[in-house]
Scaffold this active site. Structure first.
Site, short mmCIF file in Angstrom:
data_model
loop_
_atom_site.label_atom_id
_atom_site.label_comp_id
_atom_site.label_asym_id
_atom_site.label_seq_id
_atom_site.Cartn_x
_atom_site.Cartn_y
_atom_site.Cartn_z
CB SER A 1 45.44 35.80 11.06
OG SER A 1 45.37 34.49 10.77
CD GLU B 1 40.07 49.24 27.24
OE1 GLU B 1 40.16 49.57 26.28
OE2 GLU B 1 39.68 51.00 27.45
CB SER B 2 42.30 42.71 26.66
OG SER B 2 42.94 42.66 27.80
CG HIS C 1 42.78 33.51 12.66
ND1 HIS C 1 43.88 33.93 12.86
CD2 HIS C 1 42.18 33.49 14.49
CE1 HIS C 1 44.42 33.96 14.26
NE2 HIS C 1 43.96 33.95 15.23
CB CYS D 1 40.54 42.88 32.52
SG CYS D 1 42.03 44.56 31.66
#
Lengths: 127, 127
Positions: free
Chosen positions: A58, A65-66, A71, A86
């Protein structure tokens, strides 16, 4: 804010039929997600990856931007990827980069728009 | 593998009308996500949070069963949350915990099933 404009865009990417060894290779996964971020024109802030026993990984890359997450299920040759952004980001470049980097035999993806439930015409507070 | 059974379950959670100060409070956000993981019966592996300037935060908690992420837009009183799990996890408890912890005025969520595109009847390799 423009009426019913989303705040975030979120790609749900499914990568199938990937070589198992790539899905267990943490340095490869981490560099692939970071490079995918770069390919999109995003800026990497930090990342964290974790190897599970006996197999699978993981990882997350937080971008300005986020985020991107992955996984992996090497035993199914499958990886679940999320790309959340975003701003003006070319997300499809990230998808294409990861499809190649993990040598996916096939894949599919869909785009979700996030934050659409804001009250119509809601304005941000003055910051 | 059971026919068309998903490998992962992914909740897309939208939290609206949250008090702005909670959405800028990194210790609160981090403890809320970790406690939401605990409420679901998940095991926290590691976490990473980042405060953006002038406001907003991003964070991720990697759990043994996949991840939780959050991105906040305090100026819109909005937070985008993802809860991604595999295994026997009571995801709705996590949703309920976060709705309360961030004092959301309203919210909505939907469940995505991940990894459904595996070839029918595909078996994992022997690991």
């Amino acid at each position: 804010m423009e009426d019913k404009k989303e705040l975030g865009r979120h790609i749900i990417l499914e990568l199938y039929d990937c070589p198992e060894h790539r899905l267990n290779d943490i340095p490869l996964l981490e560099s692939s997600l970071c490079r995918a971020a770069g390919a999109m024109g995003a800026t990497v802030v930090t990342s964290r990856f974790h190897q599970f026993a006996p197999h699978g990984a993981s990882g997350v890359v937080i971008i300005q931007e986020s985020h991107l997450t992955i996984h992996t299920w090497p035993e199914y040759r499958y990886a679940a990827v999320d790309i959340f952004t975003c701003g003006e980001i070319d997300m499809e470049r990230g998808v294409q980069y990861l499809e190649k980097a993990l040598a996916a035999g096939h894949s599919d993806w869909r785009l979700l728009k996030r934050g659409l439930g804001l009250v119509r015409g809601q304005q941000p507070t003055n910051k």
